[in-house]
Design a protein around this motif. Structure first.
Motif, short mmCIF file in Angstrom:
data_model
loop_
_atom_site.label_atom_id
_atom_site.label_comp_id
_atom_site.label_asym_id
_atom_site.label_seq_id
_atom_site.Cartn_x
_atom_site.Cartn_y
_atom_site.Cartn_z
N LEU A 202 6.73 10.72 3.33
CA LEU A 202 5.55 11.14 4.10
C LEU A 202 4.26 10.54 3.55
O LEU A 202 3.28 10.42 4.28
CB LEU A 202 5.45 12.67 4.09
N THR A 203 4.26 10.19 2.27
CA THR A 203 3.03 9.64 1.66
C THR A 203 3.20 8.18 1.27
O THR A 203 2.41 7.65 0.49
CB THR A 203 2.69 10.45 0.40
N HIS A 204 4.21 7.52 1.82
CA HIS A 204 4.56 6.16 1.42
C HIS A 204 3.38 5.21 1.57
O HIS A 204 2.74 5.15 2.62
CB HIS A 204 5.74 5.65 2.25
N ARG A 205 3.09 4.49 0.50
CA ARG A 205 2.03 3.47 0.46
C ARG A 205 0.62 4.04 0.66
O ARG A 205 -0.32 3.28 0.84
CB ARG A 205 2.28 2.37 1.50
N GLU A 206 0.48 5.35 0.62
CA GLU A 206 -0.85 5.90 0.79
C GLU A 206 -1.67 5.84 -0.49
O GLU A 206 -2.90 5.78 -0.44
CB GLU A 206 -0.75 7.37 1.25
N GLY A 207 -0.99 5.89 -1.63
CA GLY A 207 -1.70 5.83 -2.89
C GLY A 207 -2.52 7.07 -3.18
O GLY A 207 -3.45 7.03 -4.00
N THR A 208 -2.19 8.17 -2.54
CA THR A 208 -2.92 9.42 -2.73
C THR A 208 -2.39 10.17 -3.94
O THR A 208 -1.36 9.79 -4.52
CB THR A 208 -2.79 10.31 -1.49
N ILE A 209 -3.09 11.23 -4.32
CA ILE A 209 -2.61 12.08 -5.41
C ILE A 209 -1.25 12.67 -5.06
O ILE A 209 -0.36 12.78 -5.91
CB ILE A 209 -3.63 13.18 -5.73
N GLU A 210 -1.08 13.06 -3.76
CA GLU A 210 0.21 13.60 -3.34
C GLU A 210 1.31 12.55 -3.50
O GLU A 210 2.43 12.87 -3.92
CB GLU A 210 0.14 14.07 -1.89
N LEU A 241 -1.03 4.97 -10.59
CA LEU A 241 -1.81 5.57 -9.51
C LEU A 241 -2.74 6.66 -10.05
O LEU A 241 -3.89 6.78 -9.61
CB LEU A 241 -0.88 6.16 -8.45
N ALA A 242 -2.24 7.45 -11.00
CA ALA A 242 -3.08 8.50 -11.58
C ALA A 242 -4.28 7.91 -12.29
O ALA A 242 -5.41 8.42 -12.19
CB ALA A 242 -2.26 9.35 -12.55
N ALA A 243 -4.06 6.80 -13.01
CA ALA A 243 -5.17 6.14 -13.69
C ALA A 243 -6.17 5.58 -12.67
O ALA A 243 -7.39 5.68 -12.87
CB ALA A 243 -4.63 5.02 -14.58
N GLU A 244 -5.67 5.02 -11.58
CA GLU A 244 -6.56 4.49 -10.54
C GLU A 244 -7.41 5.59 -9.92
O GLU A 244 -8.57 5.36 -9.55
CB GLU A 244 -5.73 3.78 -9.46
#
Length: 589
Positions: A202-210, A241-244
């Motif tokens: 559901l969050t594929h390639r979104e780069g969100t926190i989720e 991703l968390a660092a970004e």
């Protein structure tokens, strides 16, 4: 607005100029528009005031529910509770459940769980799947707060099942992440993997926190399943991703998990490097909890390596972690530090220190057990309160239903009684035997006509017609014959007078005839016509051997004072006519 706050006067041109429900709806529509909160609240409150003035409970309940969404704190809670009571009285299950669910968002701890469980049950009873799903999710959050992972899992899975689709939706991602964490804590990596994979899709390639959490969850699930290589790759991407995102707490946590994966692969140097990187991130961000967790992981890493130097490092890190955890009141970290210090002291051969640390660990564990027991009691109280509220509500609804049934039966009975009363009232207007109007009706009509005659100064005449039946041999006619004769005379009277005149049964064998706006001359014409018809009638067809005779007394209002006196005079004239002979008509002079 001329009837509301002066600050809202500028909306007057957009409102109906009538104080009815259309104005309420217009006010609410304005409140629903995108506008400052204070203005929206003022519009909604004004709509509520008008709805209450109009006694429109349905609109009032809907407005109060909207107000609860606009407001916060006690005012919002009060609006939601009032809306709930109104919706319950209106038998609006959806509105009632929405109001309770709003309360669940506003409340905390036990009351929040109670409200969520009530809303879920109301949604289930009403067949409102979407609403029940939202309430089950809120209940799952409550069970997680109280540490009941099993009930939380059941609540979340029920919420997902209620969506009506096999594939979760984007709005389900936060719940999926929570469910995955619960499965990991329950040592069910396969179930966790399925949930995290759905969240990842559901969050594929979104780069969100989720998306970051979904990747981290997949990495952790792979690690618990023994696929360490894949676990490291997913955790590494999650850490990036968390660092970004600048989320240092997540970054430190994923670095710790990556280090744990390297430990399982046997690369202790790489693991130590990652632990140190995690510690640096935590120190730079001032994250005491992350720092303590990393120190404990490093100490456990050192204990696994063995050796004097590693043992000394482990002891120093554990002592530092215990101080930090105690200062920050990190209960679980304190217990873990005490447990690891016990293990460390045993490895060092210091049995006295091991015993002291064991005692500390036991005390901390007992305190944690007491806290868990207290939370369990709160959870049980919350669920019991929800059951009690629902039971009382059920009884209240049953009482209302019985009252409604009783009221309906009473109304039906009243309707029957009214119909019966109307029937008897109508029946009382007519004489059952003769078919003419009844004595009661005749007297009331005479009173009305007499008063009208006085006011309008018009004529009024009254005739009394007596019927004399012939004897059959030496016996009076049978009752059925008498009744038939009276009906016939009544018909002949009706045929002889105008529609405006009234024929009524006066006594056993007497009729009274009221002639409104008619003097004696006009009344005599009608009465003589009736006498002729009675005389000419073929009474033999009714089984009589001789004709029926009538005598008539007639009086006019003149100077007589009162309708009763008029009736008395006409009756006296009847007896005078009777003495004169059959078919006589006597007129009062």
């Amino acid at each position: 607005m001329t009837d509301g706050p002066l600050g809202l006067a500028r909306f007057e041109a957009r409102l109906p100029q009538v104080w009815d429900v259309s104005r309420v709806d217009a006010l609410l529509a304005l409140a629903l528009e995108d506008r400052p909160q204070e203005e929206a609240v003022a519009l909604a409150r004004h709509a509520l005031t008008l709805a209450l003035d109009l006694r429109d409970e349905a609109r009032a309940a809907r407005i109060e529910l909207h107000l609860s969404a606009l407001l916060e704190g006690p005012a919002a809670l009060e609006a939601a509770q009032t809306a709930q009571l109104r919706f319950e009285a209106l038998r609006d299950s959806e509105g009632e459940a929405e109001s309770v669910l709003r309360q669940a968002r506003l409340l905390q701890d036990g009351p929040a769980l109670t409200a969520a469980l009530i809303a879920a049950e109301l949604g289930a009873q009403a067949g409102l799947a979407s609403l029940e799903a939202r309430a089950r999710r809120r209940a799952g959050d409550g069970f997680m707060h109280f540490g009941n992972d099993a009930e939380a899992i059941r609540a979340y899975e029920r919420a997902l099942a209620l969506t009506g689709t096999e594939t979760p939706r984007a709005e389900d991602v936060p719940m999926l992440l929570s469910l995955g964490a619960l499965h990991l804590r329950a040592d069910d990596p396969e179930a966790a993997f399925r949930v995290y994979r759905a969240a990842s899709h559901l969050t594929h390639r979104e780069g969100t926190i989720e998306h970051t959490d979904a990747l981290g969850g997949l990495g952790t699930a792979y690690g618990q399943q023994g696929d360490v290589d894949r676990a490291f790759r997913f955790l590494e991407r999650a850490a990036q991703l968390a660092a970004e995102h600048g989320d240092q707490r997540r970054h430190a946590r994923f670095l710790n998990l990556m280090a744990s994966a390297q430990d399982k692969l046997g690369d202790t140097a790489r693991a130590a490097s990652l632990y140190q990187a995690s510690l640096d991130v935590a120190l730079s961000a001032g994250l005491v909890d992350a720092q303590v967790n990393t120190l404990l992981n490093l100490a456990e890493h050192d204990l696994q390596r063995g050796g004097a130097q590693a043992g000394a490092q482990a002891g120093a890190r554990l002592a530092q972690a215990l101080v930090l955890a105690t200062s920050a009141r990190l209960g679980s970290a304190q217990r873990r530090a005490a447990r690891l210090l016990t293990r460390w002291a045993e490895a060092q051969g210091d049995l006295a220190a091991a015993l002291a640390h064991q005692r500390t660990w036991t005390e901390l564990d007992q305190a944690a057990s007491r806290r868990r027991a207290a939370l369990r009691e709160q959870e049980l109280a919350a669920t019991a309160q929800a059951a009690l509220v629902l039971a009382v509500r059920h009884e209240r609804l049953e009482v209302r239903q019985r009252l409604d049934a009783t009221l309906a039966a009473t109304e039906a009975r009243l309707t029957e009684l009214r119909a019966e009363a109307d029937h008897w009232k109508d029946a009382a207007l007519f004489d059952v035997v003769s078919g003419a109007h009844s004595r009661r009706y005749g007297i009331e009509q005479l009173n009305r006509d007499f008063r009208r005659s006085l006011r309008a100064k018009t004529d009024l005449s009254l005739g009394v017609v007596g019927v004399e039946l012939p004897l059959v041999g030496n016996e009076a006619p049978a009752e059925l014959q008498v009744n038939a004769v009276l009906r016939t005379v009544a018909d002949l009277l009706d045929q002889s007078v105008r529609d405006t005149d009234v024929v009524a049964r006066f006594d056993q064998h007497k009729f009274m005839v009221i002639f409104p706006e008619t003097g004696p001359a006009g009344a005599q014409v009608a009465l003589r016509r009736m006498i002729e018809r009675v005389t000419d009638h073929n009474w033999a067809e009714q089984g009589l051997g001789a004709p029926v005779a009538v005598a008539v007394g007639l009086a006019s209002r003149g100077f007589l004072q009162g309708s009763q006196l008029l009736l008395d005079v006409a009756d006296e004239e009847f007896y005078r006519a009777r003495r004169e002979g059959h078919g006589a008509l006597s007129v009062a002079q």
